[in-house]
Scaffold this motif. Structure first.
Motif, short mmCIF file in Angstrom:
data_model
loop_
_atom_site.label_atom_id
_atom_site.label_comp_id
_atom_site.label_asym_id
_atom_site.label_seq_id
_atom_site.Cartn_x
_atom_site.Cartn_y
_atom_site.Cartn_z
N THR A 399 0.72 -1.26 0.01
CA THR A 399 -0.03 0.08 0.06
C THR A 399 0.92 0.97 -0.03
O THR A 399 1.78 1.42 0.91
N ARG A 400 0.50 2.10 -0.78
CA ARG A 400 1.31 3.29 -1.02
C ARG A 400 0.44 4.43 -0.95
O ARG A 400 -0.94 4.48 -0.81
N GLY A 401 1.04 5.67 -1.00
CA GLY A 401 0.06 6.93 -1.06
C GLY A 401 -0.89 6.95 -2.15
O GLY A 401 -0.51 6.41 -3.16
N GLY A 402 -1.95 7.58 -2.02
CA GLY A 402 -3.04 7.82 -2.93
C GLY A 402 -2.56 8.49 -4.15
O GLY A 402 -1.75 9.17 -4.42
N GLY A 403 -3.32 8.06 -5.38
CA GLY A 403 -2.88 8.71 -6.68
C GLY A 403 -4.08 8.16 -7.80
O GLY A 403 -4.56 7.56 -7.48
N TYR A 404 -3.60 8.84 -8.85
CA TYR A 404 -4.89 8.54 -10.02
C TYR A 404 -3.96 8.12 -11.14
O TYR A 404 -4.80 7.84 -12.28
N SER A 405 -2.74 7.72 -11.00
CA SER A 405 -2.15 7.10 -12.37
C SER A 405 -2.41 5.49 -12.58
O SER A 405 -3.02 5.07 -11.65
N SER A 406 -2.10 5.16 -13.75
CA SER A 406 -2.42 3.95 -13.99
C SER A 406 -0.92 2.98 -13.99
O SER A 406 0.18 3.70 -14.29
N PRO A 407 -1.06 1.68 -13.96
CA PRO A 407 0.22 0.89 -13.84
C PRO A 407 0.79 0.83 -15.18
O PRO A 407 -0.10 1.16 -16.47
N HIS A 408 1.93 0.96 -15.26
CA HIS A 408 2.74 1.14 -16.60
C HIS A 408 3.95 0.05 -16.70
O HIS A 408 4.54 -0.06 -15.65
N LEU A 409 4.03 -0.66 -17.83
CA LEU A 409 4.83 -1.63 -18.10
C LEU A 409 6.19 -1.06 -18.50
O LEU A 409 6.14 -0.58 -19.55
N VAL A 410 7.42 -1.34 -18.32
CA VAL A 410 8.66 -1.01 -18.43
C VAL A 410 9.56 -2.09 -18.62
O VAL A 410 9.40 -3.03 -17.58
N THR A 411 10.76 -2.09 -19.04
CA THR A 411 11.67 -3.07 -19.20
C THR A 411 12.97 -2.15 -18.86
O THR A 411 13.48 -1.54 -19.76
N ILE A 412 13.62 -2.70 -17.59
CA ILE A 412 14.75 -2.08 -17.28
C ILE A 412 15.98 -2.91 -17.18
O ILE A 412 15.60 -4.06 -16.51
N ASN A 413 16.87 -2.71 -18.01
CA ASN A 413 18.12 -3.91 -17.79
C ASN A 413 17.78 -5.38 -18.07
O ASN A 413 17.91 -6.15 -17.50
#
Length: 608
Positions: A399-413
């Motif tokens: 659980t983190r602070g509230g927000g209105y953003s959507s999940p986002h898929l990224v590939t790092i290394n």
């Protein structure tokens, strides 16, 4: 000395009027300032409240009025505003966290009171007090006759007479006798069914090569596909499409225009159908329309209604379409998996119940995302994964602070990860089991827009506050040397050159283009320095066409603008009125067909 003697003594001294007059004039200036500087509307509103409080201070301590008049007038103001908030329309009573009546009412009541004092200061005590009381009560009564269609991005309210129907009420009246479209369920072929080739003349050896040529031609033709929020990559960048830019000779051609229920959903597109979410009365709806005509194909209804007076009614998220199913998240937390062909329910859940998250002030606004065999949903800073086949929860993130953003898929290394921005910064989870990979703290307000991954792998994130923006930050994220299970985050820069609020930005050729308040801006992603700022489009949304160095900007007022995506200067190439009304929804471009909508209407335009 008795109270009566004090009142006589005070009344014999002339009232000190000039401070009140000056403050009242400033109250009026507050309404003119947004016309000159729209980005200052929020400050103007707060300035109006300050002026109203200043009038109270002047009257109490510097007016020289009799003390019964001083105390009585202030008490009447407070009581009248409190009563007004009880009987005002819900859009005013609940607006701005229940403070809209006071935010707008205090300066108006204060200015009206000063006017009454100036007019009546030479009258007898009885008439003077009656004039002051009447001014207070009439000013408050005005707000019982009004409603608002919500606020604009700059905080200004769109006032209407209370008795005028809203766009949603007009739509409901128009569709009162209309039945929802029904599509017959499709039957999947089975092994017991006759072969498709049996008795089929097209399967003959003579026609088979010809048929193969036709099928190949159709398969290579660009398909109408926009799988969800801001496209497949969630970046609002449309590749492989070129449009005509001479709108003077060949402006965008309207293909269709239809009314729609309120909501801030965008479109998902697959084949000949478009999918969106809307509110109709007490039902929250996932709807399918025909891409080329705008005619309804099916509607799925849930008995749920979310409303808050700033943004209005309706769902906030955008559906995702994948492999014959439509996935949606409603503003109260309802998660649906629907058959894309007919809208029938495959499974349904409630993210609020499953995560224990309460709907935030502006509702659940995240758009669901499909990753492998999972549906990832963000419920106000809480990530949860559902199995696509059954809807069974697979994992839940921290659980983190509230927000209105959507999940986002990224590939790092080379490591795939789900990134979510929330009130406390950014968190990254493993898509398979929800294990937290890393977290970056940035305690600077809420998060609404999407992150962007740059060509080299760095991330751009943003944060905003109640005043409309904090700024952007560039992060380098990598596994720790010698300990690949641990990730490090290095802040490259933090900039206020571009302050995204709820308006997403795009990246093109090393520069980020987006909204800095109500004005379009450009920053260099190498150092965060602003390159230009220009063009007042309110709090709108945009799409990038990289092959032509173009931005398609949909303004908050429903105007469609064509802007050069170049770093040297702001250049508007063309402008076109697309739809009417406050427009916060993201536009969609599939091939050369542009789809736009807001809480009142939707339309399609051919960009030739």
């Amino acid at each position: 000395m008795s109270i009566n003697q004090t009142e006589v003594t005070s009344s014999q001294r002339p009232l000190r009027l000039w401070p009140g007059v000056v403050i009242a004039v400033l109250c009026l200036v507050r309404y003119g300032l947004p016309l000159i500087a729209p980005e200052a509307a929020m400050y103007a509103m707060l300035g109006g409240v300050a002026c109203g409080l200043a009038i109270v201070v002047w009257w109490l301590f510097f007016s020289r009025a009799a003390w019964p008049e001083r105390i009585g007038a202030i008490v009447l103001m407070i009581v009248a505003l409190l009563l007004t908030s009880r009987v005002a329309h819900v859009s005013l009573a609940d607006g701005m966290m229940g403070m809209l009546v006071f935010l707008y009412g205090l300066p108006v009541v204060g200015a009206a009171f000063v006017a009454a004092v100036v007019v009546s200061h030479r009258w007898s005590a009885g008439y003077r007090r009656a004039a002051m009381a009447s001014a207070i009560l009439l000013a408050c009564a005005t707000f019982t006759l009004l409603r608002t269609d919500g606020i604009a991005g700059d905080g200004a309210s769109a006032f209407r007479w209370r008795w005028t129907p809203s766009a949603e009420e007009r739509l409901l009246a128009q569709a009162r006798n209309e039945k929802d479209p029904v599509v017959a369920a499709t039957v999947a072929p089975t092994e017991t069914q006759p072969s498709a080739q049996a008795g089929n003349p097209l399967a003959s050896p003579t026609l088979a090569p010809m048929l193969a040529t036709v099928v190949t031609t159709v398969a290579t033709k660009p398909q109408a596909d926009w799988s969800g929020f801001r496209g497949a990559a969630r970046d609002s960048v449309v590749r492989g499409v070129r449009i005509n830019t001479n709108w003077t000779q060949t402006p965008p051609a309207e293909v269709w225009r239809k009314p729609i229920g309120p909501g801030w959903s965008s479109f998902a597109v697959n084949g000949e159908r478009i999918y969106t979410q809307e509110q109709r009365g007490e039902d929250e709806i996932v709807s399918a329309y025909n891409l080329m005509t705008g005619e309804p194909v099916w509607r799925h209804r849930d008995a749920a209604r979310f409303y808050e007076s700033n943004g209005g009614a309706g769902p906030r998220g955008t559906p995702t379409v994948r492999d014959g199913r439509v996935y949606s998240l409603g503003a109260t937390g309802i998660v649906n998996a629907l058959n894309a062909s007919n809208g029938s329910v495959v499974w349904t859940r409630n993210a609020a119940t499953d995560t224990g998250a309460k709907p935030p002030g502006w509702g659940f606004a995240g758009s669901p995302m499909v990753v492998n065999d999972l549906l990832i949903v963000a419920a106000s800073g809480n990530l949860i994964a559902y199995e696509l086949a059954t809807g069974k929860p697979r994992w839940q993130g921290p659980t983190r602070g509230g927000g209105y953003s959507s999940p986002h898929l990224v590939t790092i290394n080379g490591v795939a990860q789900i990134l979510l921005l929330s009130g406390g910064g950014a968190v990254s989870l493993a898509p398979t089991d929800g294990t937290q990979l890393w977290e970056h703290s940035w305690d600077s307000g809420a998060s609404i827009v999407q992150p962007v991954q740059l060509a080299g792998g760095d991330l751009l994130i943003s944060a905003c506050d109640a005043m409309g923006g904090v700024g952007m930050r560039r992060l380098t994220v990598a596994p720790e040397v010698g300990n690949p299970a641990k990730w490090t985050q290095t802040e490259r820069w933090t900039s206020r050159g571009l302050k995204p609020y709820y308006n997403d930005y795009v990246v093109h050729k090393g520069h980020a283009y987006g909204f800095d308040g109500s004005i379009l801006g450009c920053v260099d992603v190498a150092d965060g320095q602003r390159k230009w700022k220009g063009g007042r489009y309110g709090h709108g949304q945009l799409i990038a066409l990289p092959e032509q160095d173009l931005l398609l900007v949909l303004s908050e007022e429903g105007d469609l603008a064509l802007v050069s995506a170049v770093a040297d200067q702001f250049t508007e190439l063309a402008k076109f009125k697309a739809i009417e009304g406050k427009t916060w929804n993201h536009p969609v471009l599939v091939n050369d067909l542009l789809l736009v909508r807001n809480g009142e209407e939707m339309a399609a335009f051919r960009l030739r």
